[in-house]
Design a protein around this motif. Structure first.
Motif, PDB file in Angstrom:
ATOM      1  N   HIS A  83      -0.474  11.838  -1.113  1.00 10.58           N
ATOM      2  CA  HIS A  83       0.118  10.440  -1.069  1.00 10.58           C
ATOM      3  C   HIS A  83       1.373  10.060  -0.669  1.00 10.58           C
ATOM      4  CE1 HIS A  83      -3.317   8.825  -3.285  1.00 10.58           C
ATOM      5  NE2 HIS A  83      -3.480  10.109  -4.104  1.00 10.58           N
ATOM      6  N   HIS A  84       2.373  11.216  -0.787  1.00  8.42           N
ATOM      7  CA  HIS A  84       3.437  11.129  -0.055  1.00  8.42           C
ATOM      8  C   HIS A  84       3.469  10.939   1.559  1.00  8.42           C
ATOM      9  CE1 HIS A  84       6.139  12.193  -3.730  1.00  8.42           C
ATOM     10  NE2 HIS A  84       5.525  10.935  -3.759  1.00  8.42           N
ATOM     11  N   ASP A  85       2.547  11.797   1.971  1.00  7.29           N
ATOM     12  CA  ASP A  85       2.501  11.675   3.441  1.00  7.29           C
ATOM     13  C   ASP A  85       2.023  10.362   3.906  1.00  7.29           C
ATOM     14  OD1 ASP A  85       3.376  14.246   3.883  1.00  7.29           O
ATOM     15  OD2 ASP A  85       1.191  15.216   3.819  1.00  7.29           O
ATOM     16  N   LYS A  86       0.992   9.770   3.104  1.00  7.44           N
ATOM     17  CA  LYS A  86       0.416   8.403   3.307  1.00  7.44           C
ATOM     18  C   LYS A  86       1.504   7.410   3.078  1.00  7.44           C
ATOM     19  CE  LYS A  86      -4.442   9.348   1.775  1.00  7.44           C
ATOM     20  NZ  LYS A  86      -5.380   8.943   1.144  1.00  7.44           N
ATOM     21  N   ALA A  87       2.362   7.600   2.155  1.00  3.80           N
ATOM     22  CA  ALA A  87       3.454   6.475   2.272  1.00  3.80           C
ATOM     23  C   ALA A  87       4.580   6.822   3.314  1.00  3.80           C
ATOM     24  CB  ALA A  87       4.250   6.762   0.991  1.00  3.80           C
ATOM     25  N   ILE A  88       4.779   7.741   3.899  1.00  2.20           N
ATOM     26  CA  ILE A  88       5.570   7.969   5.115  1.00  2.20           C
ATOM     27  C   ILE A  88       5.262   7.275   6.154  1.00  2.20           C
ATOM     28  CG2 ILE A  88       6.623   9.562   6.445  1.00  2.20           C
ATOM     29  CD1 ILE A  88       7.051  11.507   4.155  1.00  2.20           C
ATOM     30  N   ALA A  89       3.898   7.826   6.372  1.00  2.00           N
ATOM     31  CA  ALA A  89       3.181   7.168   7.642  1.00  2.00           C
ATOM     32  C   ALA A  89       3.098   5.686   7.652  1.00  2.00           C
ATOM     33  CB  ALA A  89       1.779   7.579   7.605  1.00  2.00           C
ATOM     34  N   LEU A  90       2.956   5.179   6.527  1.00  2.00           N
ATOM     35  CA  LEU A  90       2.873   3.757   6.565  1.00  2.00           C
ATOM     36  C   LEU A  90       4.301   2.994   6.564  1.00  2.00           C
ATOM     37  CD1 LEU A  90       0.114   3.307   3.805  1.00  2.00           C
ATOM     38  CD2 LEU A  90      -0.170   2.484   5.925  1.00  2.00           C
ATOM     39  N   TYR A  91       5.353   3.422   5.891  1.00  2.00           N
ATOM     40  CA  TYR A  91       6.535   2.951   5.781  1.00  2.00           C
ATOM     41  C   TYR A  91       7.067   2.858   7.548  1.00  2.00           C
ATOM     42  CZ  TYR A  91       7.319   2.724   1.142  1.00  2.00           C
ATOM     43  OH  TYR A  91       7.326   2.277  -0.523  1.00  2.00           O
ATOM     44  N   GLU A  92       6.638   4.199   8.036  1.00  2.00           N
ATOM     45  CA  GLU A  92       7.308   4.083   9.652  1.00  2.00           C
ATOM     46  C   GLU A  92       6.518   3.137  10.478  1.00  2.00           C
ATOM     47  OE1 GLU A  92       6.309   8.281  10.741  1.00  2.00           O
ATOM     48  OE2 GLU A  92       8.310   8.984   9.757  1.00  2.00           O
TER      49      GLU A  92
ATOM     50  N   VAL B 113       0.719  -1.242   0.069  1.00  2.00           N
ATOM     51  CA  VAL B 113       0.011   0.069   0.054  1.00  2.00           C
ATOM     52  C   VAL B 113       0.753   1.282   0.110  1.00  2.00           C
ATOM     53  CG1 VAL B 113      -1.587   1.267   1.335  1.00  2.00           C
ATOM     54  CG2 VAL B 113      -1.713  -1.173   0.914  1.00  2.00           C
ATOM     55  N   ALA B 114       1.991   1.209   0.877  1.00  2.00           N
ATOM     56  CA  ALA B 114       2.766   2.355   0.978  1.00  2.00           C
ATOM     57  C   ALA B 114       3.545   2.717  -0.377  1.00  2.00           C
ATOM     58  CB  ALA B 114       3.770   2.142   2.063  1.00  2.00           C
ATOM     59  N   ALA B 115       3.921   1.533  -1.106  1.00  2.00           N
ATOM     60  CA  ALA B 115       4.572   1.671  -2.400  1.00  2.00           C
ATOM     61  C   ALA B 115       3.850   2.205  -3.260  1.00  2.00           C
ATOM     62  CB  ALA B 115       5.312   0.354  -2.611  1.00  2.00           C
ATOM     63  N   SER B 116       2.278   1.875  -3.425  1.00  2.00           N
ATOM     64  CA  SER B 116       1.804   2.433  -4.550  1.00  2.00           C
ATOM     65  C   SER B 116       1.258   3.859  -4.065  1.00  2.00           C
ATOM     66  CB  SER B 116       0.291   1.587  -4.392  1.00  2.00           C
ATOM     67  OG  SER B 116       0.682   0.381  -4.644  1.00  2.00           O
ATOM     68  N   HIS B 117       1.133   4.303  -2.847  1.00  2.00           N
ATOM     69  CA  HIS B 117       1.064   5.825  -2.350  1.00  2.00           C
ATOM     70  C   HIS B 117       2.140   6.588  -3.128  1.00  2.00           C
ATOM     71  CE1 HIS B 117      -2.996   6.052  -0.517  1.00  2.00           C
ATOM     72  NE2 HIS B 117      -2.544   4.911   0.348  1.00  2.00           N
TER      73      HIS B 117
END
Length: 267
Positions: free
Chosen positions: A188-197, A165-169
């Motif tokens: 979308h980059h904020d969502k990626a950061i939040a999920l990766y963390e 999910v994070a990679a797709s965001h």
């Protein structure tokens, strides 16, 4: 292929890539020419050439064998193993920058996968959507890229694959950035950061140890001018790729080039 997988991953034995490849080849010679074990051995060898050697022509040749054998085994009917052959060939073309051929093979795989009632690997369909999204993005076909990336997010979410999910965001953020839509890119980059963390250290796999998600984070932070964090993640990617892939692998070269470009920008 099981022993080869142990040498490749370092599970229970010391990691040894040449021994891993030797085991895969031995498995191939011990199998019948056109049986399931032969197809599996060709797939293991193909993945080895793709991930560990960066030899995409050999990868493609291996997956052409996978496709040939599995199409015959399953009487040319839709099957997940047949789709895997198309996916391997598509990834080889994508790594070589041949996006039309990559899209062609990913679409073949997706058509098969969507026609099957039960799929063993729940992330295969969203992974295929994600790859198609990246191909469309590379060809500047942004509406198609956005559509397929959103399908990937939905599929990865259903499969509880946080990293997917994070990679797709991350890719969606890049697509919107390319279109000049900064607010949507940031969203979308904020969502990626939040999920990766949220991603904790998992048992080592070829994907996770290559720290692809750290590369994504470095890219995002660089685009936002947070060079300290970007440098931290670029260093982490380069270190891990040197350790697991070796200095001559294309993925390591990419990380090295990113670090050098970043250093030039900071000088």
């Amino acid at each position: 292929c099981n022993l080869g997988g142990m040498y490749e991953s370092g599970r229970g034995v010391e990691r040894d890539y040449p021994k891993a490849l030797a085991c895969y080849k031995k498995s191939l010679t011990m199998s019948k020419q056109n049986d399931r074990e032969a197809a599996r051995a060709w797939q293991c060898i193909g993945n080895h050439h793709f991930y560990l050697r960066g030899d995409y022509e050999k990868t493609k040749a291996c997956f052409e064998e996978v496709l040939r054998i599995n199409r015959a085994l399953y009487d040319h009917k839709p099957h997940e193993e047949v789709a895997n052959g198309y996916l391997g060939i598509g990834s080889s073309y994508m790594a070589q920058g041949n996006y039309p051929k990559a899209a062609e093979h990913y679409k073949e795989a997706l058509t098969i996968l969507l026609s099957i009632d039960t799929i063993d690997n729940k992330t295969t369909i969203p992974w295929t959507h994600a790859k198609l999204g990246q191909v469309y993005y590379a060809q500047q076909q942004y509406p198609q890229a956005i559509e397929t990336c959103n399908k990937a997010i939905d599929g990865y979410g259903e499969a509880s694959d946080t990293e997917g999910v994070a990679a797709s965001h991350y890719v969606l953020g890049n697509i919107y950035s390319a279109q000049g839509d900064t607010p949507k890119a940031q969203e979308h980059h904020d969502k990626a950061i939040a999920l990766y963390e949220k991603i904790s250290e998992a048992p080592a796999t070829l994907y996770s140890v290559a720290k692809q998600y750290c590369y994504h984070l470095a890219d995002i932070y660089k685009s936002r001018g947070n060079y300290k964090k970007a440098h931290h993640y670029y260093e982490q990617v380069l270190q891990v790729r040197k350790e697991y892939f070796g200095a001559d692998h294309p993925a390591t070269h990419k990380a090295q080039a990113a670090m050098e470009a970043f250093a030039i920008k900071q000088s």
